[in-house]
Design an enzyme around this catalytic site. Structure first.
Site, PDB file in Angstrom:
ATOM      1  N   ASP A  17      -1.881  19.123  27.036  1.00  0.00           N
ATOM      2  CA  ASP A  17      -1.897  20.582  27.332  1.00  0.00           C
ATOM      3  C   ASP A  17      -2.402  21.529  26.287  1.00  0.00           C
ATOM      4  OD1 ASP A  17       0.504  19.925  26.191  1.00  0.00           O
ATOM      5  OD2 ASP A  17       1.596  21.649  26.940  1.00  0.00           O
ATOM      6  N   HIS A  18      -2.793  21.047  25.153  1.00  0.00           N
ATOM      7  CA  HIS A  18      -3.452  21.886  24.104  1.00  0.00           C
ATOM      8  C   HIS A  18      -4.770  21.447  23.654  1.00  0.00           C
ATOM      9  CE1 HIS A  18       0.401  24.276  23.089  1.00  0.00           C
ATOM     10  NE2 HIS A  18       0.632  23.196  23.726  1.00  0.00           N
ATOM     11  N   HIS A  34      -2.204  20.863  18.010  1.00  0.00           N
ATOM     12  CA  HIS A  34      -1.765  19.409  18.042  1.00  0.00           C
ATOM     13  C   HIS A  34      -2.459  18.709  19.212  1.00  0.00           C
ATOM     14  CE1 HIS A  34       0.950  21.378  20.868  1.00  0.00           C
ATOM     15  NE2 HIS A  34       1.551  20.246  21.260  1.00  0.00           N
ATOM     16  N   HIS A  50      -1.340  17.084  21.872  1.00  0.00           N
ATOM     17  CA  HIS A  50      -0.660  17.044  23.180  1.00  0.00           C
ATOM     18  C   HIS A  50      -1.659  17.337  24.111  1.00  0.00           C
ATOM     19  CE1 HIS A  50       3.871  16.571  22.149  1.00  0.00           C
ATOM     20  NE2 HIS A  50       3.267  15.320  22.042  1.00  0.00           N
ATOM     21  N   HIS A  90       3.672  29.887  26.405  1.00  0.00           N
ATOM     22  CA  HIS A  90       4.205  28.548  26.702  1.00  0.00           C
ATOM     23  C   HIS A  90       5.452  28.271  27.519  1.00  0.00           C
ATOM     24  CE1 HIS A  90       4.850  24.137  25.745  1.00  0.00           C
ATOM     25  NE2 HIS A  90       3.473  24.157  25.579  1.00  0.00           N
TER      26      HIS A  90
END
EC number: 3.1.26.11
Lengths: 301, 301
Positions: free
Chosen positions: A64-65, A60, A62, A268
């Site tokens: 941090d990914h 996705h 966001h 995570h």
């Protein structure tokens, strides 16, 4: 099958923790899964050869990914890459990368191929002779997919002693591995099962991050060998999980149990926790084979 | 005036080198200059308080100067920032950030104010009572600005002994600091110069990266106390400098000499070099006061 965790911590940065990225070595492939900021440096630190990465899967959009992807794509160009790079991720990923490369006047000199995902149902997104990859629709604040990596069954393994006993010529060996029965000179038919062993059991790996607790994924990941499931929170913060569309260690373990997976890897982790050992303890109250991800950790599966 | 180098290496990543970012503490401000990938972690490692950063200056939109910005902006949001953040950078920076935040459905809950730059002439882009910031147009492969930070002259400093000698009441002290002469009760006028010392000399800092060698910047940075000038290459690779629109250590030193700066700091070293000591040696053949930037290094100017 090997899994190298490059980063497994949630959004806010700390000096020594990295956001989500991992490298899955499966058959002859090296798949990069998610690409948080700093992934290219983590690849260097973990001595992963950049040229072996041809497929990147983004869960996705966001940061941090995902925010490590523009830098990695740019670095591939600076390193003189020529081979195509395939990027799988939510719709919008192409527009974002294209804009950033355009603004830097640094379009890649290798083919950059986007496979944008929009379906809310699981779909097959990659397949070759050895491996298939399907999406696992997750429930998060934005459109998110996990990914299911499955080895295909290999060739049957030749029982050389049996073949020699029947004095079968070597030129038939490939046919035997392909599953064929063999007719001898005296017209006797030797069934393939007598000449081969079963191939190694194909392995499977499911990556599920980020997601709220949802049993909808259980049928998709049923009996996988290894499940990576996010566990952002401990029980003390369990009220935050549904609000932020994340999961707790216990919820991840419930999914692992319901899906009868072989091994559960938790990751995570919220950076609010000083130690991650409690995640294992809480998950083990529900499911026995639990491991903790950590930056730089390698799992030989 | 303090300068904290968070990163000073050119584009391709190595395990221990960071791309360009630096923090300038000047008067009561903490300015972030450029924001390569990983800057937020470098800020943590260097113990810079995120809440003190209200102004970010981006020289150009190449990834090694810019790809850390989306993550930092997102982290400010996660940390609950309320105060406005001002971002100065080339046109396009707003579109890029806006798209990335929109795709992540994570628009900031603090005011994010963009000041997009398009001029090819130097312009004043920030000013308050204590500091001014102007652009320094540079010559690079994409539209690029350096930045000139100048302290404003402070108040004159009170000579307490002199004021007491004339029995001047304390209520006039602020007037004296503001430069006023004082009329005594016997109507005698005491000139301000008798009652004060000169304020400390205002300091100035020029950041010039990335750029080819160009004397066009010399009038803009004339007599600055400190010049940070990129030096991507050594003499052995000097042919690459004009092609890639970068500079050598000697070229940076020539600019420092022509501009009569106080001190030259070299940075933006190509990661091809095992050691950076030669940059200093080559520059010192032309200009004497040379220092080398390095990740995590702090200069007390």
């Amino acid at each position: 099958m090997k899994l190298n965790i490059l980063g497994c911590y949630a959004a806010t940065p700390r000096s020594l923790n990295n956001p989500t990225a991992q490298v899955l070595e499966i058959k002859n492939h090296l798949f990069l899964i998610d690409c948080g900021e700093g992934t290219q440096v983590q690849l260097r630190k973990n001595k992963v050869r950049f040229s072996r990465i041809n497929h990147i899967f983004i869960s996705h959009l966001h940061g941090d990914h995902f925010f490590g992807l523009p830098g990695l794509v740019s670095t591939f160009r600076l390193l003189g890459r020529k081979t195509p790079l395939h990027v799988y991720g939510p719709k919008g990923i192409k527009e974002a990368l294209t804009l950033l490369l355009k603004l830097g006047d640094s379009w890649t000199n290798y083919p950059l191929l986007f496979h944008e995902l929009t379906s809310s149902d699981s779909e097959l997104i990659f397949e070759d002779d050895t491996v298939s990859v399907s999406t696992i629709p997750l429930q998060h604040r934005v459109y998110t997919n996990g990914f299911l990596f499955k080895e295909k069954p290999g060739l049957r393994q030749l029982n050389v002693a049996a073949a020699e006993k029947y004095r079968i010529d070597r030129c038939y060996y490939q046919n035997i591995k392909n599953g064929k029965d063999i007719r001898l000179d005296d017209n006797k038919l030797v069934p393939n099962a007598e000449l081969t062993f079963d191939p190694p059991k194909p392995k499977s790996y499911a990556f599920c991050s980020d997601t709220a607790y949802t049993t909808s994924i259980v049928p998709l990941i049923k009996d996988v060998d290894v499940l990576y499931h996010e566990a952002t929170f401990l029980e003390t913060e369990k009220d935050l999980a549904p609000k932020t569309k994340h999961a707790t260690a216990k919820e991840a373990a419930s999914i692992a149990k319901a899906a009868n997976v072989g091994k559960l890897i938790l990751g995570h982790f919220s950076t609010r926790y000083k130690s991650i050992e409690l995640f294992k303890e809480e998950a083990e109250t529900i499911f026995s084979n639990v491991a903790l991800a950590d930056d730089g950790k390698e799992f030989d599966l």
